[in-house]
Scaffold this active site. Structure first.
Site, PDB file in Angstrom:
ATOM      1  N   LYS A  63       1.013  -1.226   0.003  1.00 34.28           N
ATOM      2  CA  LYS A  63      -0.143   0.027  -0.066  1.00 34.28           C
ATOM      3  C   LYS A  63       0.889   1.108  -0.106  1.00 34.28           C
ATOM      4  CE  LYS A  63      -3.617   2.033   2.792  1.00 34.28           C
ATOM      5  NZ  LYS A  63      -4.525   2.054   4.063  1.00 34.28           N
ATOM      6  N   SER A  82      -9.005   3.187   3.514  1.00 39.38           N
ATOM      7  CA  SER A  82      -8.011   3.448   2.557  1.00 39.38           C
ATOM      8  C   SER A  82      -7.344   2.720   1.867  1.00 39.38           C
ATOM      9  CB  SER A  82      -7.104   4.525   3.505  1.00 39.38           C
ATOM     10  OG  SER A  82      -6.404   3.736   4.438  1.00 39.38           O
ATOM     11  N   SER A 139      -9.330   0.524   7.802  1.00 43.77           N
ATOM     12  CA  SER A 139      -8.837   0.379   6.367  1.00 43.77           C
ATOM     13  C   SER A 139      -8.567  -0.769   5.906  1.00 43.77           C
ATOM     14  CB  SER A 139      -7.823   1.597   6.347  1.00 43.77           C
ATOM     15  OG  SER A 139      -8.079   2.723   6.418  1.00 43.77           O
TER      16      SER A 139
END
Length: 471
Positions: A73, A148, A172
């Protein structure tokens, strides 16, 4: 190259076993992944940074996941790859040094091919940024993959990689897993080695792990990244379903006082019935006396403190201040709000976290597990949680949807979203389970049991590689 399309259907453990037995080389597994990226990423836009040439030069060590393609990520640094944090402010920022976490990933044998999309600084529940555009949900391209860690969830749901790094500051990992029909596990505080440099109040809420299709991939990676000299006793590689009866507390109203949508309530009712059928004792209780709106305010206040520090550091380093247009409107509003309330407000936020932790842990102490929905709403359309939505409306929408997950970041508890339900329209809805700090083995054992009772690995999204190219 032989037809290796079948690899998209295998989890990481199965792919690594093929490499370990010599049936396929790591280069062949990587080439098949490159083919999937070329086919799927233009459609779902999950991977903004890709370096296949670098990945081809990697000779993975003989770790348990040797040769398995992997994505990190983009709020987290990885050597040699761009580290933009989803922000125009860092669009040309490249991470050079290794971290303890990236070293563990490499030692596991994972081959990191690129970075996945995130909301700016990981602050919002939809992966839509001015820098990268929008990430689409493979189950319905009009829907958000949430955030996210939406890029990681979309990449796994599309069959590009079997598991991908994700982190969780308020849900997230678990929320994108829920809306993309995947397994999302958040460890306890202090469980894993650090993934990013620095420390802050906001950083203490963030937990690194992964989103995966299978429980065993998540369990194996946790055993490979857990801190070996931390305060928590090691979990190791949990491999089996739990063998004992659990006492499970359950409620449906969020800590912000919201009831779930009817479709979410149906998914919850099915999960309760499933747990009872597995022999567990499920007891409906009232939600803990925690003010979710107060908690949300404290969350975004410490986020504003972190961002204020970023802005205050970057400006002097480059010789001119950060300007409003370099950050998204919502991000800038967090900086402004922290400036308005002043550094003294941090002590108030810390008091909220401490009070919420005490009340929550006391309320759930008699139980092994807590069961709730993961989200109050079904997956939302792109734009619903866009950073361009006016601040107050965006905060209201976020509080409505995300009322179950943030408390576990504050308390340091392990938690997971498990894909047990799909709507009549074919959209996934996750079910959320949490346990006491340090109880990862218990949760993973329950996850194996649920996976065996309601297998989900062969449920593929309409816009996934197996459905589009290997059906």
């Amino acid at each position: 190259m032989a037809n290796l399309r079948f690899l998209s259907r295998l989890d990481g453990v199965a792919q690594a076993e093929l490499v370990a037995r010599g049936e396929l080389s790591a280069a062949e597994v990587l080439a098949a992944c490159a083919e999937r990226i070329e086919a799927m990423n233009p459609l779902i836009r999950a991977i903004p940074t890709l370096d296949l040439e670098r990945a081809r030069q990697v000779k993975p060590p003989p770790g348990p996941l040797a040769g398995v393609p992997f994505l990190v990520k983009d709020v987290t640094p990885y050597p040699g790859l761009r580290w933009s944090l989803g922000s125009r402010l860092f669009a040309r920022n490249f991470a050079a040094p290794a971290t303890p976490y990236s070293q563990r990933l490499d030692e596991a044998g994972l081959v990191t091919v690129g970075k996945t999309a995130t909301s700016e600084f990981g602050m919002l529940g939809s992966t839509e940024t001015v820098l990268e555009g929008v990430t689409h949900n493979p189950w319905d391209l009009t829907l958000s993959a949430s955030g996210s860690s939406g890029g990681s969830a979309a990449a796994v749901a599309a069959g590009i990689v079997p598991l991908a790094h994700a982190n969780d500051g308020g849900g997230s990992i678990r929320i994108p897993a829920s809306v993309c029909g995947l397994f999302g596990f958040k460890p306890s505080r202090g469980r894993c080695v650090p993934a990013s440099p620095g420390a802050s109040d906001f950083g203490a809420l963030v937990y690194d792990h992964c989103i995966s299709r299978s429980v065993r991939d998540s369990a194996l990676l946790l055993s490979l990244t857990e801190a070996r000299d931390g305060a928590l006793p090691p979990v190791g590689y949990v491999r089996e379903p739990i063998a004992r009866r659990l006492r499970i507390a359950t409620w449906t109203r969020t800590l912000t006082g919201e009831d779930p949508e009817p479709a979410v309530r149906r998914a919850y009712d099915e999960a309760v019935a499933l747990c009872e059928s597995l022999g567990h004792e499920v007891e409906p209780v009232s939600p803990p006396d925690v003010d979710g709106l107060e908690l949300g305010d404290a969350f975004f206040l410490v986020a504003g403190a972190l961002l204020t520090g970023v802005v205050g550091t970057v400006g002097p380093q480059r010789g001119h201040p950060v300007e409003r247009h370099e950050l998204e409107p919502f991000t800038w509003s967090l900086v402004e709000e922290f400036s308005r309330r002043g550094p003294g407000a941090l002590s108030e936020a810390r008091a909220v976290f401490a009070r919420s932790t005490e009340r929550y842990l006391a309320a759930v102490a008699p139980y092994d597990v807590v069961l709730t929905p993961t989200l109050a709403d079904t997956p939302w359309r792109l734009g619903h949680l866009s950073p361009l939505v006016p601040r107050e409306e965006l905060l209201r929408r976020t509080a409505r949807a995300v009322g179950y997950t943030p408390i576990h970041n504050v308390t340091g508890s392990p938690a997971m979203s498990v894909p047990l339900h799909w709507t009549d329209g074919g959209v996934p809805i996750g079910t959320h389970f949490a346990a006491a700090p340090g109880a990862e083995a218990l949760l993973l054992g329950l996850a194996y049991q649920l996976e065996a009772a309601r297998p989900w690995q062969n449920r593929w999204a309409p816009y996934s590689y197996p459905r589009m190219f290997d059906s």
